[in-house]
Design a protein around this motif. Structure first.
Motif, PDB file in Angstrom:
ATOM      1  N   PHE A 168       5.146  19.707   0.615  1.00 28.63           N
ATOM      2  CA  PHE A 168       6.129  19.100   1.525  1.00 28.63           C
ATOM      3  C   PHE A 168       6.593  20.117   2.542  1.00 28.63           C
ATOM      4  O   PHE A 168       7.116  21.181   2.195  1.00 28.63           O
ATOM      5  CB  PHE A 168       7.343  18.573   0.779  1.00 28.63           C
ATOM      6  CG  PHE A 168       8.262  17.757   1.666  1.00 28.63           C
ATOM      7  CD1 PHE A 168       8.056  16.388   1.810  1.00 28.63           C
ATOM      8  CD2 PHE A 168       9.297  18.360   2.365  1.00 28.63           C
ATOM      9  CE1 PHE A 168       8.876  15.649   2.640  1.00 28.63           C
ATOM     10  CE2 PHE A 168      10.114  17.622   3.193  1.00 28.63           C
ATOM     11  CZ  PHE A 168       9.905  16.260   3.330  1.00 28.63           C
ATOM     12  N   LYS A 169       6.422  19.778   3.828  1.00 32.97           N
ATOM     13  CA  LYS A 169       6.894  20.611   4.929  1.00 32.97           C
ATOM     14  C   LYS A 169       8.162  20.006   5.503  1.00 32.97           C
ATOM     15  O   LYS A 169       8.184  18.866   5.959  1.00 32.97           O
ATOM     16  CB  LYS A 169       5.831  20.741   6.024  1.00 32.97           C
ATOM     17  CG  LYS A 169       6.256  21.609   7.196  1.00 32.97           C
ATOM     18  CD  LYS A 169       5.131  21.851   8.178  1.00 32.97           C
ATOM     19  CE  LYS A 169       4.157  22.885   7.614  1.00 32.97           C
ATOM     20  NZ  LYS A 169       3.178  23.308   8.643  1.00 32.97           N
ATOM     21  N   GLY A 219       0.780  -1.233   0.000  1.00 36.77           N
ATOM     22  CA  GLY A 219       0.000   0.000   0.000  1.00 36.77           C
ATOM     23  C   GLY A 219       0.811   1.282   0.000  1.00 36.77           C
ATOM     24  O   GLY A 219       0.291   2.354   0.340  1.00 36.77           O
ATOM     25  N   TYR A 220       2.078   1.200  -0.417  1.00 36.76           N
ATOM     26  CA  TYR A 220       2.920   2.395  -0.495  1.00 36.76           C
ATOM     27  C   TYR A 220       2.943   2.868  -1.953  1.00 36.76           C
ATOM     28  O   TYR A 220       3.863   2.571  -2.709  1.00 36.76           O
ATOM     29  CB  TYR A 220       4.329   2.092   0.004  1.00 36.76           C
ATOM     30  CG  TYR A 220       4.392   1.868   1.495  1.00 36.76           C
ATOM     31  CD1 TYR A 220       4.712   2.904   2.366  1.00 36.76           C
ATOM     32  CD2 TYR A 220       4.112   0.613   2.037  1.00 36.76           C
ATOM     33  CE1 TYR A 220       4.758   2.711   3.732  1.00 36.76           C
ATOM     34  CE2 TYR A 220       4.153   0.401   3.415  1.00 36.76           C
ATOM     35  CZ  TYR A 220       4.480   1.454   4.248  1.00 36.76           C
ATOM     36  OH  TYR A 220       4.522   1.254   5.608  1.00 36.76           O
ATOM     37  N   THR A 221       1.908   3.600  -2.334  1.00 32.44           N
ATOM     38  CA  THR A 221       1.722   3.948  -3.747  1.00 32.44           C
ATOM     39  C   THR A 221       1.782   5.444  -4.027  1.00 32.44           C
ATOM     40  O   THR A 221       1.735   5.854  -5.187  1.00 32.44           O
ATOM     41  CB  THR A 221       0.358   3.418  -4.234  1.00 32.44           C
ATOM     42  OG1 THR A 221      -0.685   3.971  -3.416  1.00 32.44           O
ATOM     43  CG2 THR A 221       0.309   1.888  -4.149  1.00 32.44           C
ATOM     44  N   GLN A 222       1.895   6.274  -2.987  1.00 36.36           N
ATOM     45  CA  GLN A 222       1.971   7.715  -3.189  1.00 36.36           C
ATOM     46  C   GLN A 222       2.902   8.345  -2.156  1.00 36.36           C
ATOM     47  O   GLN A 222       2.873   7.962  -0.984  1.00 36.36           O
ATOM     48  CB  GLN A 222       0.585   8.366  -3.051  1.00 36.36           C
ATOM     49  CG  GLN A 222      -0.388   8.042  -4.172  1.00 36.36           C
ATOM     50  CD  GLN A 222      -1.693   8.831  -4.012  1.00 36.36           C
ATOM     51  OE1 GLN A 222      -2.256   8.897  -2.927  1.00 36.36           O
ATOM     52  NE2 GLN A 222      -2.146   9.439  -5.099  1.00 36.36           N
ATOM     53  N   ASN A 223       3.691   9.316  -2.602  1.00 40.71           N
ATOM     54  CA  ASN A 223       4.493  10.091  -1.662  1.00 40.71           C
ATOM     55  C   ASN A 223       3.744  11.367  -1.274  1.00 40.71           C
ATOM     56  O   ASN A 223       2.596  11.576  -1.678  1.00 40.71           O
ATOM     57  CB  ASN A 223       5.879  10.382  -2.229  1.00 40.71           C
ATOM     58  CG  ASN A 223       5.843  11.210  -3.506  1.00 40.71           C
ATOM     59  OD1 ASN A 223       4.999  12.085  -3.691  1.00 40.71           O
ATOM     60  ND2 ASN A 223       6.784  10.932  -4.405  1.00 40.71           N
ATOM     61  N   GLU A 224       4.404  12.223  -0.503  1.00 43.80           N
ATOM     62  CA  GLU A 224       3.743  13.411   0.028  1.00 43.80           C
ATOM     63  C   GLU A 224       3.211  14.329  -1.068  1.00 43.80           C
ATOM     64  O   GLU A 224       2.110  14.886  -0.953  1.00 43.80           O
ATOM     65  CB  GLU A 224       4.703  14.195   0.932  1.00 43.80           C
ATOM     66  CG  GLU A 224       5.044  13.510   2.233  1.00 43.80           C
ATOM     67  CD  GLU A 224       6.280  12.631   2.139  1.00 43.80           C
ATOM     68  OE1 GLU A 224       6.552  12.115   1.020  1.00 43.80           O
ATOM     69  OE2 GLU A 224       6.974  12.463   3.153  1.00 43.80           O
ATOM     70  N   PHE A 225       3.969  14.497  -2.142  1.00 43.67           N
ATOM     71  CA  PHE A 225       3.529  15.362  -3.226  1.00 43.67           C
ATOM     72  C   PHE A 225       2.308  14.783  -3.931  1.00 43.67           C
ATOM     73  O   PHE A 225       1.347  15.491  -4.235  1.00 43.67           O
ATOM     74  CB  PHE A 225       4.667  15.568  -4.229  1.00 43.67           C
ATOM     75  CG  PHE A 225       5.883  16.216  -3.629  1.00 43.67           C
ATOM     76  CD1 PHE A 225       5.888  17.572  -3.326  1.00 43.67           C
ATOM     77  CD2 PHE A 225       7.020  15.472  -3.359  1.00 43.67           C
ATOM     78  CE1 PHE A 225       7.013  18.179  -2.772  1.00 43.67           C
ATOM     79  CE2 PHE A 225       8.146  16.064  -2.810  1.00 43.67           C
ATOM     80  CZ  PHE A 225       8.135  17.422  -2.506  1.00 43.67           C
ATOM     81  N   GLU A 226       2.344  13.488  -4.187  1.00 39.89           N
ATOM     82  CA  GLU A 226       1.237  12.834  -4.886  1.00 39.89           C
ATOM     83  C   GLU A 226      -0.033  12.833  -4.052  1.00 39.89           C
ATOM     84  O   GLU A 226      -1.137  13.043  -4.572  1.00 39.89           O
ATOM     85  CB  GLU A 226       1.656  11.405  -5.258  1.00 39.89           C
ATOM     86  CG  GLU A 226       2.778  11.375  -6.296  1.00 39.89           C
ATOM     87  CD  GLU A 226       3.506  10.046  -6.360  1.00 39.89           C
ATOM     88  OE1 GLU A 226       3.924   9.663  -7.468  1.00 39.89           O
ATOM     89  OE2 GLU A 226       3.648   9.382  -5.307  1.00 39.89           O
ATOM     90  N   LYS A 227       0.101  12.595  -2.749  1.00 42.61           N
ATOM     91  CA  LYS A 227      -1.071  12.583  -1.868  1.00 42.61           C
ATOM     92  C   LYS A 227      -1.761  13.944  -1.820  1.00 42.61           C
ATOM     93  O   LYS A 227      -2.984  14.025  -1.705  1.00 42.61           O
ATOM     94  CB  LYS A 227      -0.662  12.171  -0.450  1.00 42.61           C
ATOM     95  CG  LYS A 227      -0.284  10.708  -0.306  1.00 42.61           C
ATOM     96  CD  LYS A 227       0.219  10.418   1.094  1.00 42.61           C
ATOM     97  CE  LYS A 227       0.656   8.965   1.228  1.00 42.61           C
ATOM     98  NZ  LYS A 227       1.256   8.690   2.569  1.00 42.61           N
ATOM     99  N   SER A 228      -0.972  15.015  -1.902  1.00 39.07           N
ATOM    100  CA  SER A 228      -1.536  16.361  -1.803  1.00 39.07           C
ATOM    101  C   SER A 228      -1.950  16.929  -3.154  1.00 39.07           C
ATOM    102  O   SER A 228      -2.496  18.041  -3.223  1.00 39.07           O
ATOM    103  CB  SER A 228      -0.514  17.295  -1.148  1.00 39.07           C
ATOM    104  OG  SER A 228       0.658  17.395  -1.942  1.00 39.07           O
TER     105      SER A 228
END
Length: 348
Positions: A342-343, A296-305
């Protein structure tokens, strides 16, 4: 075979009873067989997910040190090749004490084609430096990227294809010096550098006998000392791998603490290599990995937002510009949205 410069007299290791981190060691003598690579891949993926730091031994490269200087143009804009002077950052607000960290970064061969002035000692030995850097790729980094691909059930060349030495990237070799403080100054300090993550793929750290490096465990947020091991490299996973794996590989928070009492009278020297994907690589989560899909690791922070995913070059200069700010980092600027989605933050 990499040329030799002679011997270096290491500072004796601390005799203090420190709370050492328990880290795995990857023995590259096992790398020559498929069975050995599978065993190493399993150990690697456990290490980068659980602790983020690990050791590598039997990698067929000797360890040397030098000290160099010269400051680059555009330091505040994220440029970092060349000399970075000490004293740019206040590390204790009450006393006003500033950092005493000097850095000299030597870029990879492709970057050295750009105009940059080096001191004579660098120019005279640049071929040796390049040979050493290439050896780090072939003997350490390429095997690590193959092992990571095996662990994620990807083609073995998946990560080596985006980390080729001859393609433009921000890879660089770093010589580093932390100058000592007086006993009175040391009593006022907790750390010599703030907690942070590295922005690339893997960072390679050659043996440093002056204790100072601490890592923060992912699971408990406890700070643990990293023990110097003979004939090993200390390796940590970094931001780019976290982005490319949708957070499956974790970028590890680390810092340099004030050394133990029996080592505070000496300077702390370091030799590191920072590996980064090619500048034009977009840091999207790898979609082809069956492991990432299953877990279930299919999106990073940029993709999720829903924000634009940066290239490695965009990410590098966004983070470097923020990190190179001068002065004291108060509560108001210990966190920052350095790119939409990304923060970034400084850790105690």
């Amino acid at each position: 075979m990499v040329a030799q410069f002679g011997s270096f007299d290491y500072v004796p290791e601390t005799k203090e009873n420190l709370d050492w981190a328990e880290l795995l060691t990857l023995d590259f003598s096992l790398y020559s067989t498929a069975e050995g690579r599978k065993q190493l891949a399993d150990r690697l993926i456990y290490a980068v997910r659980e602790k983020g730091f690990f050791y590598v031994k039997n990698f067929n490269i000797s360890q040397e040190r030098e000290k160099l200087k010269y400051k680059p143009e555009g330091l505040e804009q994220g440029k970092f090749n060349g000399y970075v002077p000490a004293g740019r950052r206040v590390i204790d607000t009450e006393s006003g004490l500033r950092d005493r960290v000097e850095i000299y970064n030597i870029p990879s061969a492709i970057q050295r084609r750009l105009p940059q002035v080096h001191p004579p000692v660098v120019e005279e030995n640049i071929k040796v430096v390049e040979e050493f850097a290439r050896s780090l790729h072939s003997e350490v980094l390429d095997p690590l990227f193959v092992l990571l691909a095996i662990a994620l059930e990807l083609p073995e060349d998946h990560f080596t294809n985006i980390h080729r030495y001859e393609v433009k990237s921000e890879d660089h070799l770093r010589y580093m010096k932390y100058s000592k403080y007086t006993p009175e100054e040391s009593a006022k300090l907790k750390t010599w550098s703030y907690g942070h993550t590295d922005l690339g793929s893997f960072t390679l750290l050659f043996r440093q006998p002056v204790a100072g490096l601490q890592i923060r465990y992912h699971s408990t947020n406890e700070w643990k000392w990293v023990k110097p091991q003979d004939a090993t490299l200390t390796v940590n996973a970094c931001d780019a791998l976290q982005f490319l794996t949708g957070g499956y590989v974790k970028s590890t928070v680390h810092r340099v603490a004030v050394p133990p009492p029996d080592q505070r009278h000496v300077d702390r020297l370091g030799l590191l290599y920072f590996s980064r994907p090619h500048n034009d690589v977009v840091l999207s989560t790898v979609k082809e990995s069956p492991v990432l899909q299953r877990e279930g690791y299919t999106q990073n922070e940029f993709e999720k937002s829903g924000n634009k995913v940066p290239t490695m070059e965009e990410w590098t200069f966004a983070k470097q510009s923020w990190q190179r700010q001068k002065g004291y980092r108060g509560p108001e600027d210990r966190t920052a949205t350095i790119l939409p989605g990304f923060k970034e933050q400084i850790y105690a």
